[in-house]
Design an enzyme around this catalytic site. Structure first.
Site, PDB file in Angstrom:
ATOM      1  N   ASP A   8       0.845  -1.192   0.000  1.00 41.02           N
ATOM      2  CA  ASP A   8       0.000   0.000   0.000  1.00 41.02           C
ATOM      3  C   ASP A   8       0.879   1.239   0.000  1.00 41.02           C
ATOM      4  OD1 ASP A   8      -3.239   0.369   0.701  1.00 41.02           O
ATOM      5  OD2 ASP A   8      -2.001   2.159   0.909  1.00 41.02           O
ATOM      6  N   ASP A  48      -8.298  -4.518  -3.365  1.00 46.35           N
ATOM      7  CA  ASP A  48      -9.560  -3.928  -2.905  1.00 46.35           C
ATOM      8  C   ASP A  48      -9.448  -2.404  -2.929  1.00 46.35           C
ATOM      9  OD1 ASP A  48     -12.136  -3.874  -1.898  1.00 46.35           O
ATOM     10  OD2 ASP A  48     -11.516  -3.992   0.189  1.00 46.35           O
ATOM     11  N   LYS A  64     -11.563  -4.941  -7.005  1.00 48.18           N
ATOM     12  CA  LYS A  64     -12.800  -4.145  -6.896  1.00 48.18           C
ATOM     13  C   LYS A  64     -12.979  -3.330  -8.167  1.00 48.18           C
ATOM     14  CE  LYS A  64     -13.362  -1.102  -3.443  1.00 48.18           C
ATOM     15  NZ  LYS A  64     -13.803  -1.178  -2.052  1.00 48.18           N
TER      16      LYS A  64
END
Lengths: 1225, 295
Positions: free
Chosen positions: B79, B120, B160
């Site tokens: 991330d 996601d 997603k």
């Protein structure tokens, strides 16, 4: 355009306004979806509108220079871009028609449909030799210092690279008559890329901006997703990747906007972190910046305009800040760097902003509205305010007291502003002085020992009469312009006069003076000026009896026409006295009782001002509409209506809260404010001929003052309400600032530091709703400060600040046409009206005015704008009709289990102007049916669910034959409850008829069918993809049986249950249950988002449904009616057709426009028309007839209406905005 | 409205807190896995845009179950933002559009490739729908691009998506690399949400395809393909037990009727960074109250 051959023709679109640019100080270009529009600022007239193509969404308009063609004709080269497309256009302006509006037209020069990446900025470039000095397209691009045409276009992309395209032709040589796109697929190569460069930093940009207009000097500022701004030079010699020259590091979130200062010495950035930062980049090694917080949500854009920064934000406001580059360090400590907060848009986000050279700021909202603002209106904290605020000092005492000893303790006791040029003062030594505020000269009006050491001053609104109340109970009445001899009047009892109110009487020489004495008594006096004899007489009319324990009167109003005195008290009560009850020859000491005593008008806080307005003929049945407004120290204003006054609306008539377009009225937060006056209660009591025993209303007479709503504006105080130019203005104080809020248009016009709000320590005077000539005087410590502003160059810039009406500011969840609206005048077309509600918690109604001729535009005319309660989104609404053809019921449902019934009355406004237009046959016809619409809340549905958070997901409303005035409202809930409520017009309240629970899921849809042979079916569908069919005939029969035998009791009980501080729980006296559904069919994998049920006669029932699973399904249902048992048996129910790939995303709504055609819409932003064939074997077939893109993001709801004249359907889709389609034959 | 109102509105939010997941989205991955058995036998996984870490939590739980003797499950969570540590999860703070990030992920697998890549991630949604969809597509393409570097042939990719107007174009892109593409909506994702998950199985890169981080731009076709019959269609599957909880439904709280007894649980992991922290800090200090308008 693809839509040319489609049957569904787009005819109207309202979506967020995303691009704005000025051509000159009067002509504004705006981009809304694919539409590019020119509007005249001064008159709000639309000059032209073009559609750029199916896939277009205009993100920005970039101006080039002006080409002067002749004395009266000029052409402006510009480009628009959006997503990956860019067009070069020309705006031609012909002013040869002289005084008339200029005519404008667009030329589409070059259209480049598909660039390789998302465009974040585009810039015009010139040959360096053609630029004499300044780079021309700076911020406003209003400097046509260059006469030569640009030669190329620089395009900056979201992946941080830049391409330079060369124009294929000198644009100035193209004839103004050329109308077609000069670029075809064949000559696309004639638009060559001449230069291309990638920044060394590979990343995605939300924003970027060029600076300068030649390739040699071109800079690009990249706003990255990694919170940095990177400045780099586009043209460089080595390698294909350009090095970053400066990095601006400091933001804590993604950059959404970046702009250069005109001189390139500063850069302005805005970010996810809600701050604005101004970076001084002049120093070669160190970069300093200032940070500005204030917006309450993300900031989208900010530009530096002279002494100001102008920013727009997700919080829907436009803010003006002090330009920190021009502020020295000492001033920078001042906490208030924000000078104005303009809130003209509803809901979420202001997306576009442009500033003209005249200082007119235009903002475009997510609500589709365009609002105009004036930079010169900024006062707060500016040097302007400082310069225009002066101390007022009394003149040397010797100049007005000839025998002054020098020992007098002299100061201003009280003061009033009587006109733009004059103010009047009472002094401690007993003098009344008038000051010429232009010259600063003083004159003595009067002096008397009576005024020594105490006086309470007030002037008439005309400023001619000044009245001073004395310690001894006497009144000193003086004329400012010496129209009459000063007068000293007795007020009975010799009690100190605490407050004086000078109220307008029957004519300009007649006044009522209301005095509040220190012993809590109130006297009313008549003051008449005789012009001939230059005298005035003052006589006592009566005293007004206050209720026990009343503290003080802070507000008074006199209505000469109805002979009423209205008082507002410190304990939040409004009192009404009818002076007509006095006998003409009664003895002197008459004390009148109030006819109305309405408590808790502002919670428990002071009623600070009160006002009464009569609108002749605007009420129900052509009666006068009589409204009362009050403000209070609870920060709210309250609206009331008078019923039962001569010529006015009568008790029991349906009234109108709100009539036409300009008046936006917020309903107060009725969840907080429990003492909401409830229509149903009073009405039912009065109808039964009983006197209302409520202590908030004395109904001894038939005059009723009814609270309609209360709306909270500030956490501070509201001190004054006034109506100017038809707009409701509210004056209040918050945090030691005085502000004026335009309630009609929802924005703050004025705010300024003024110290605290103690009564009698401030005076305010203005001349119009724009506050162009405004004066404010206030005590600041021991000083008396006077501020004046004269906006001289002003009103001619624009007349209407709302250049374009707005729509909902957030997602619309449901819209419904009023299907059987009747024409109000014979021969006129029936008005097309719809109601809509959504996430912005507002209930709105609009009249759709269809396109009639080539020159007229379709329009949505706002009819009503209400906020039933704060924080409760509306999810569903349905109309129902009453026996009165011009009165309808509307039911709304939504979050926190709220459901309301509204009465909507329609009438013709008694003053209106409808332009006559030429129709296709050449006949002159009125453009639309003029319409005035009133909407009144009738009742709130009681709670029935365990959990307060339960949402009402959908409604379906029907009436049964033989039961007029009884509306059944089927509602489905997010906690799986299915309820049918009876709304009975006779008592205006909801009674729970059927209560059931099914699906064990959030229920999304409810629908009903009244079968021709008999019986009522209800259909429910949930997130489990199943449709349940219910026979509710028996349950309704059983309910009606018990209800009718017990009607009065039930009505009374439920009536009282819906009044009061909190919504009561539903009574379950007669509630019926449902067993199991008559049938259940699994039609979708997940949520059923659209359900349309129709009785096809011999073909049985057809249910067309659209799901979250992208699929479209047809279910056929066969029923058998047992007339004896009164039951409907479902003999078969099955899915007979399913298209799993009907849309690319979740289907959101389904309607049938006739028996063979279905229209669907989906999250994929497509509208699809399907042909439906019901097959003999009981099956069905569905085939796509056409599909097209819609410009409404997040489409949530769709409805259709048959336009009566044209006999063809109109389809509307709403989500973020609304789009209308005319379905042609 | 108190703290418990979100608990009342959202059953999965409440359950996530009760069961110790960092976010309710954990249920989404679990429900997708129930339907597609994506995590069966998986020992090496990459979680892109992992913060706050709920998918890494799910991966960690499942992969430990799959672990065979002598073999170690490996989860790399990437991330941009720092994330609170999770046991058994290798954290990498980096940008998924960078080659160096791809190289670093690969280095953790000792020359092997990942069995599954999940993402996601969602960008900041501005409200300008076409812009948001574009940025989301860029994020997905960046994830896909890095996936082509680290995923073994035959592996799967779950990400997603927003089912907006250009979604069929994304399907076209994904079909180039995966023969089996399904759009899936777990029941823990709200009906009202535009979000869905794209499940791509059996990674089969085109012949001679060389992963290249230098070119994040896959050639997107013009958007005129919208709605036409030649658009790429992928099957839609709603996953999760139909008799299970419904994320749109309003449930009564345990002991409802007397909610005073109801204890609101604190979130499992508070966000450790957010762009608006300074603004929030100012708000706490009353800045906005003084400065801001009265509304």
């Amino acid at each position: 355009m693809d839509s040319v051959h489609k049957r569904a023709q787009p005819v109207h679109l309202t979506t967020p306004v995303t691009a704005l640019a000025y051509h000159d100080n009067d002509i504004l270009l705006s981009g809304q979806g694919p539409y590019l529009k020119t509007t005249l600022i001064s008159t709000a007239e639309t000059l032209g509108c073009i559609h750029l193509g199916q896939d277009w969404k205009i993100h920005r308009i970039v101006m080039a220079n002006v080409q002067r063609i002749s004395e009266s004709i000029e052409a402006r080269l510009f480009m628009v871009f959006g997503a990956k497309s860019l067009k070069v256009l020309r705006l031609c302006v012909d002013r040869s028609s002289g005084s008339n509006s200029p005519s404008t037209w667009f030329q589409n020069l070059w259209n480049i449909p598909h660039f390789k990446d998302w465009i974040v900025d585009a810039q015009w470039l010139w040959n360096k030799a053609d630029l004499p000095g300044e780079h021309p397209t700076t911020r406003s691009s209003l400097r046509p210092s260059v006469t030569t045409p640009p030669t190329s276009i620089a395009i900056g992309y979201a992946h941080n690279f830049v391409e330079i395209y060369q124009l294929p032709q000198d644009p100035f040589t193209i004839s103004l008559e050329t109308s077609d796109n000069l670029l075809t697929d064949d000559n696309l190569s004639s638009f060559p890329v001449v230069y291309s460069v990638q920044s060394e930093e590979h990343c995605t940009l939300f924003c970027g901006r060029f600076h300068n207009n030649t390739l040699e000097d071109l800079w690009f500022a990249s706003g990255t997703v990694f919170c940095h701004a990177l400045l780099w030079k586009v043209h460089h010699d080595d390698g294909i990747e350009a090095p970053v020259v400066k990095s601006l590091i400091g933001h804590e979130g993604i950059l959404f906007g970046i702009r250069w200062n005109d001189d390139g010495k500063a850069v302005c950035t805005v970010s996810d972190d809600r701050s604005i930062r101004i970076w001084d980049i002049t120093h070669p090694t160190t970069i300093t910046h200032t940070t500005h917080f204030g917006h309450t949500a993300r900031v989208w854009d900010c530009q530096i305009v002279g002494p100001y920064l102008i920013s727009i934000s997700e919080d829907a406001s436009c803010r003006v800040w002090r330009n920190p580059l021009l502020t020295n360090a000492a001033e920078a400590d001042d906490a208030s760097d924000c000078l104005a907060c303009w809130e003209g848009h509803e809901g979420k986000s202001a997306w576009g902003v442009a500033v003209s050279d005249h200082g007119v700021v235009t903002t475009g909202g997510g609500d589709g509205g365009i609002h105009l603002w004036r930079l010169d209106s900024i006062v707060a904290g500016t040097t302007d305010a400082e310069q225009n605020t002066k101390d007022v000092d009394l003149p040397t005492i010797a100049t007005y007291i000839p025998d002054a000893t020098g020992n007098e303790k002299e100061f201003v006791r009280d003061f009033v502003i009587t006109s733009q040029e004059q103010s009047v003062y009472s002094t401690n030594t007993g003098y009344i002085l008038v000051r010429d505020d232009e010259k600063g000269t003083w004159n003595t009006l009067f002096h008397s020992p009576l005024l020594k050491n105490y006086s309470s001053l007030e002037s008439s609104t005309c400023g001619r009469v000044v009245v001073a109340g004395c310690l001894s109970g006497k009144l000193v009445i003086v004329s400012v312009a010496n129209e009459f001899e000063p007068l000293i009047a007795e007020t009975l009892g010799g009690i100190k006069i605490q407050f004086v109110f000078v109220l307008n009487g029957s004519d300009r020489n007649n006044f009522r003076i209301v005095v509040f004495r220190a012993n809590c008594t109130v006297g009313v006096f008549n003051l008449t000026i005789s012009a001939e004899s230059a005298t005035a007489t003052c006589s006592h009319i009566c005293d007004l009896r206050l209720p026990n324990n009343n503290k003080a009167i802070h507000a008074a109003y006199f209505s000469p026409h109805y002979n009423l005195v209205l008082l507002g008290s410190r304990d939040s009560t409004v009192l009404v006295y009818n002076l007509s009850q006095l006998n003409g020859d009664s003895e002197v000491s008459t004390t009148l009782d109030s006819i109305i005593d309405l408590k808790r008008c502002h919670g428990s806080e002071t009623v600070s001002s009160i006002l009464m307005v009569t609108e002749a003929g605007e009420g129900v049945g052509g009666k006068d509409r009589i409204s009362v407004y009050s403000t209070g120290r609870d920060g709210s204003w309250t609206k009331y209506r008078f019923l039962g006054l001569p010529g006015g609306e009568t008790v029991g008539s349906v009234s109108s809260v709100n009539d036409d377009d300009d008046e936006d009225v917020d309903m107060g937060d009725s969840d907080n404010e429990g003492d909401y006056a409830n229509e149903s209660h009073g009405k039912s009591a009065l109808q039964r001929g009983q006197e209302s025993s409520l202590d908030d209303r004395k109904s001894g007479t038939t005059v009723v003052l009814q609270k309609i709503f209360r709306s909270k504006i500030t956490r501070g105080w509201l001190e004054q309400v006034f109506i100017m130019d038809g707009e409701l203005l509210l004056l209040g104080f918050f945090n030691k600032k005085l502000f004026v809020y335009n309630e009609s248009k929802h924005f703050e016009i004025f705010s300024m530091h003024s110290g605290a709000a103690n009564r009698r320590r401030w005076r305010f005077l203005t001349n119009n709703a724009r506050l162009e000539h405004t004066r404010l005087m206030y005590h600041s410590g021991y000083k008396l400060r006077s501020f004046a502003r004269q906006l001289t160059a002003g009103s001619e810039l624009f007349k209407n600040a709302k250049l374009q009406n707005n729509f909902h500011g957030r997602e619309v969840r449901q819209m419904r046409f009023l299907n059987d609206a009747q024409p109000l005048v014979e021969g006129a077309p029936a008005p097309i009206i719809f109601a809509s509600g959504g996430e912005d918690c507002r209930l709105r109604m609009f009249q759709y005015i269809p396109y009639k001729t080539k020159n007229s535009c379709t329009a949505l005319k706002p009819l009503c704008n209400l906020k039933p309660s704060v924080g409760s989104a509306l999810r569903c609404l349905e109309w129902s009709c009453t026996s009165d053809p011009h009165s309808y019921l509307l039911f709304t449902g939504g979050a926190v289990e709220s459901m309301r019934a509204w009465q909507v009355g329609m009438s013709i406004p008694n003053s209106y102007q409808v332009p006559m237009i030429e129709d296709h046959a050449g006949n002159m016809i009125p453009e639309h049916t003029p319409l005035s619409l009133g909407c009144l809340e009738l009742a709130q549905c009681p709670h029935a669910s365990e959990n307060m958070e339960t949402r009402i997901m959908d409604l379906s409303v029907f009436k049964l034959d033989g039961h007029s005035g009884k509306h059944f409202v089927a509602a489905v809930y997010s906690d799986a409850a299915i309820r049918v409520w009876l709304f009975d017009e006779a008592v205006n309240s909801f009674v729970l008829a059927i209560d059931a629970s099914y699906h064990a899921k959030c229920i999304l849809q409810v629908s009903h069918l009244k079968l021709e042979e008999g019986g009522v079916l209800m259909f429910t569908a949930a997130t489990d993809g199943k449709i349940a069919v219910w026979d509710i005939t028996g349950a309704l029969d059983r309910f009606l049986e018990v209800y009718s035998t017990d009607e009065i009791k039930t009505a009374q009980a439920s009536s009282s249950s819906s009044v009061g501080r909190e919504r009561k729980r539903a009574r379950r006296d007669h509630v019926q249950t449902l067993g199991t559904p008559a049938a259940e069919v699994s039609v979708h994998m997940s949520g059923v988002n659209g359900l349309f049920v129709q009785d096809m006669g011999v073909d049985g029932i057809v249910a067309v449904s659209g799901g979250d699973d992208n699929a479209l399904s047809v279910t056929r249902i066969r029923t058998v009616w047992d007339a004896k048992l009164r039951t409907v048996k479902v003999s078969s129910a099955k899915v007979v057709h399913r298209n799993a790939y009907a849309h690319g995303s979740a289907i959101q709504a389904v309607v049938m426009i006739n028996t063979t055609e279905v229209v669907t819409t989906s999250q994929d932003q497509m509208l699809t028309v399907w042909g439906l064939n019901l097959l003999e074997d009981g099956g069905a077939d569905m085939h796509m007839l056409e599909t097209q893109f819609i410009h409404v993001p997040d489409p949530s709801t769709m409805d259709t209406i048959v336009m009566r004249e044209e006999q063809r359907p109109l389809v509307a889709i709403a989500g973020i905005g609304v789009q209308f389609f005319d379905i042609q034959k | 409205m108190g703290k418990s109102s979100k608990d009342k509105r959202d059953v999965y939010y409440r359950m996530a807190k009760e069961q110790g997941w960092r976010a309710r989205s954990a249920f989404k991955l679990m429900q997708v896995d129930e339907e597609f058995n994506l995590l069966e036998g998986v020992t090496k996984a990459v979680d892109l845009c992992a913060a706050p870490g709920s998918w890494s939590q799910v991966l960690s739980k499942k992969l430990v179950e799959n672990q065979k003797e002598g073999e170690e499950a490996k989860i790399v969570a990437v991330d941009l933002q720092a994330m609170a540590p999770l046991p058994g999860v290798i954290q990498l703070q980096g940008d998924i559009t960078k080659q160096s990030t791809a190289d670093q992920i690969i280095s953790y697998f000792d020359g092997e490739m990942a069995d599954i890549v999940v993402c996601d991630g969602a960008p900041d949604v501005t409200g300008l729908h076409d812009m948001d969809e574009y940025i989301q597509a860029q994020l997905l393409l960046a994830a896909l691009n890095i996936t082509t570097h680290v995923l073994r042939p035959g592996g799967s990719f779950v990400a997603k998506i927003f089912r907006g107007k250009d979604i069929t174009l994304l399907y076209t892109q994904l079909k180039v690399f995966f023969p089996k593409v399904t759009c899936s909506k777990p029941r823990s994702s709200r009906n009202s949400s535009i979000e869905a998950f794209i499940v791509c199985q059996d990674y089969t890169p085109p012949k001679d395809y060389v992963p290249n981080m230098g070119n994040p731009l896959l050639d997107l076709a013009p958007s005129d393909a919208q709605g036409n019959s030649n658009r790429t269609i992928v099957p839609f599957i709603a996953c999760g037990d139909l008799s299970g909880f419904d994320s749109d439904m309003t449930y009564a709280l345990p002991d409802s009727g007397n909610n005073e007894d109801y204890k609101v649980l604190a979130p499992v992991q508070m966000p450790i960074t957010a762009p608006y922290l300074s603004a929030m800090e100012k708000k706490r200090k009353g800045f906005f109250n003084e400065q801001m308008s009265k509304k």
